[in-house]
Design an enzyme around this catalytic site. Structure first.
Site, mmCIF file in Angstrom:
data_model
loop_
_atom_site.group_PDB
_atom_site.id
_atom_site.type_symbol
_atom_site.label_atom_id
_atom_site.label_comp_id
_atom_site.label_asym_id
_atom_site.label_seq_id
_atom_site.Cartn_x
_atom_site.Cartn_y
_atom_site.Cartn_z
ATOM 1 C CD GLU A 159 -2.859 -1.154 2.428
ATOM 2 O OE1 GLU A 159 -2.722 -0.283 3.301
ATOM 3 O OE2 GLU A 159 -3.743 -2.020 2.471
ATOM 4 C CD GLU A 276 -4.499 -7.980 1.735
ATOM 5 O OE1 GLU A 276 -5.378 -7.247 2.234
ATOM 6 O OE2 GLU A 276 -3.285 -7.763 1.872
#
Ligand code: XIL
Length: 476
Positions: A159, A276
């Site tokens: 991220e 995910e």
């Protein structure tokens, strides 16, 4: 087909064969066994509650039966592994690695350089570039070194791109203190410690288009630069925390967009992994049966990318049951493939059926997909040996077929016959080849009447006790 008939004819009277059956020897299928056959990894996290024994026993049973890759929800993150400076804690991570080894699963490591879940002490060095470089390097050397050869792939950077506009996430402690070169450095350091590990850049909102205004477009430019400069990056992890787009009209993001990212990455010889996945509904809305079926179709569309794109190999779901899901904190619900009671949802069926029906195009080879992991390769090898010997030696397969402990099915005319039941009745579900449920019934005296089903190709699943048989059939 001919072989199936030839062998079946020895067991059944040929006049009974009113419909075609394929894969007649498969019994007790799971997502995992089907993923092995397709040369892909399918997985789910081990939720944090698992590490302190806070989950019911069937959670683990399901997890190891259905999945061939595992990642820890929180236990390999920076704050978990180095809670105090220079003091490392590997207990929970070791526990998961042992579980994976005992059950022949591949391990993903998550995550090394991330702005979130960083322990407080790191912030003491906020603006000290040299110190922060040392902190990050030391962390990577210790953690990656500890699990060297055991963790097959790492999210090296997680991220690092801003969510609002395509640029770096400038608020991150690593970015602020070091600058964007923390990213390149993290990849180089990780590779130096474990040259065999696959190294990924992992992020969310990558399914919103590959153009300069979208996150994936910005990332692609960085990947090009990393590859051109020899930075060791092997994969992009797409978190794919998405929302059902029918109940939330504002959510953008689609399997097609993610597929275009996979295709761009293929040109750079970089893999795409879904790391995910969850497909949530807004909290508070009433989720109907058809909503859940549509959710299943979306799960299948994301799976198609992994099955069909040669540089895609991993389909990892961020949780097992809706009961233990991080989605509540995101104002979403019901995003996983098992319900609160650990019962499979329509999404589970869609995935199972798709794995069963998928036929790779001739000569297609998964880009080095299972090559790095011997456990998975072994089980794939086992499967293909079984298939080959079946073809060469029908006698052996017939033995399996009539074995009293194994479930089997055949169709004669418009009747489905099931043998080898663990109890009096078995549950039979019939799906179309896209995984949509068409019909469900229980067997009566080992049979189910199929007269109301239109001609066509279907997938039939028979469940009896803990056995699960799934086969493609042609109903004529
Ligand atoms: C989440 C966990 O599921 C939660 O238990 C924790 O409180 C916060 O982190 N992106 C990631 C994951 O990379 O590590 C996050 O996991 C979910 C979003």
């Amino acid at each position: 087909m001919k072989k199936t008939h030839a062998f079946a004819g020895l067991v059944l009277s040929t006049t009974l064969l009113g419909a075609g059956l394929t894969n007649t020897f498969a019994a007790d299928e799971s997502l995992r066994s089907l993923a092995d056959k397709n040369g892909i990894y399918i997985g789910a996290i081990l939720n944090s509650q698992w590490f302190n024994g806070g989950l019911p026993g069937n959670y683990e049973q399901i997890h190891k039966k259905q999945f061939n890759i595992v990642v820890a929800e929180n236990e390999m993150k920076f704050d978990a592994t180095e809670p105090q400076e220079g003091r490392f804690n590997y207990n929970n991570g070791d526990k998961m690695v042992k579980y994976a080894q005992q059950n022949g699963m591949r391990v993903r490591g998550h995550a090394l350089a991330w702005h979130s879940q960083v322990p407080g002490w790191v912030n003491n060095y906020k603006n000290d570039k040299q110190k922060l470089l040392k902190v990050l390097k030391n962390h990577i050397q210790n953690v990656v070194g500890h699990w060297k050869g055991k963790v097959a792939e790492w999210d090296v950077v997680n991220e690092a791109i801003s969510n609002n506009e395509p640029q770096w996430r400038t608020g991150s402690v690593w970015y602020q203190g070091i600058g964007p070169e923390f990213i390149d450095s993290a990849f180089v350091w990780t590779h130096a410690v474990d040259p065999d590990a696959e190294l990924c850049y992992n992020d969310y909102n990558l399914e919103q288009g590959v153009n300069p205004k979208a996150k994936a477009g910005f990332l692609l430019e960085q990947v090009k630069r990393w590859v051109a400069n020899g930075i060791p990056i092997h994969c992009v992890g797409s978190q794919t925390h998405v929302e059902d787009t029918t109940t939330d009209k504002h959510f953008i993001g689609s399997p097609d967009s993610l597929r275009s990212l996979a295709k761009e990455l293929a040109k750079l010889n970089v893999k795409l992994k879904i790391t995910e996945l969850d497909i949530g509904f807004k909290s508070g809305i009433n989720v109907s049966k058809s909503d859940l079926e549509r959710q299943g179709q979306t799960f299948r569309q994301y799976l198609d990318i992994i099955l069909e794109e040669p540089n895609a190999d991993t389909y990892l779901i961020w949780g097992v049951s809706d009961k233990w899901s991080w989605l509540g904190g995101l104002n979403r619900q019901k995003g996983l493939i098992y319900d609160d009671n650990l019962k499979p949802k329509p999404a589970f069926d869609s995935i199972l059926v798709r794995l069963q029906t998928y036929e790779p195009p001739k000569d297609s080879v998964k880009a080095d997909s299972t090559a790095k992991d011997s456990t998975v390769k072994d089980s794939t090898a086992k499967d293909s040996t079984a298939k080959d010997s079946t073809a060469l030696d029908p006698g052996q397969s017939i033995k399996q077929f009539v074995s009293p402990s194994s479930l089997s099915m055949h169709i004669a005319g418009r009747t489905l016959f099931v043998t080898g039941l663990a109890s009096k009745r078995a549950k039979v579900d019939i799906f179309d080849t896209q995984g949509r449920p068409i019909f469900s019934a229980s067997t009566h005296n080992g049979t189910v009447d199929l007269h109301n089903i239109a001609e066509g190709i279907y997938v039939v699943r028979v469940r009896s006790g803990s056995s699960n048989l799934i086969q493609r059939v042609t109903i004529k």
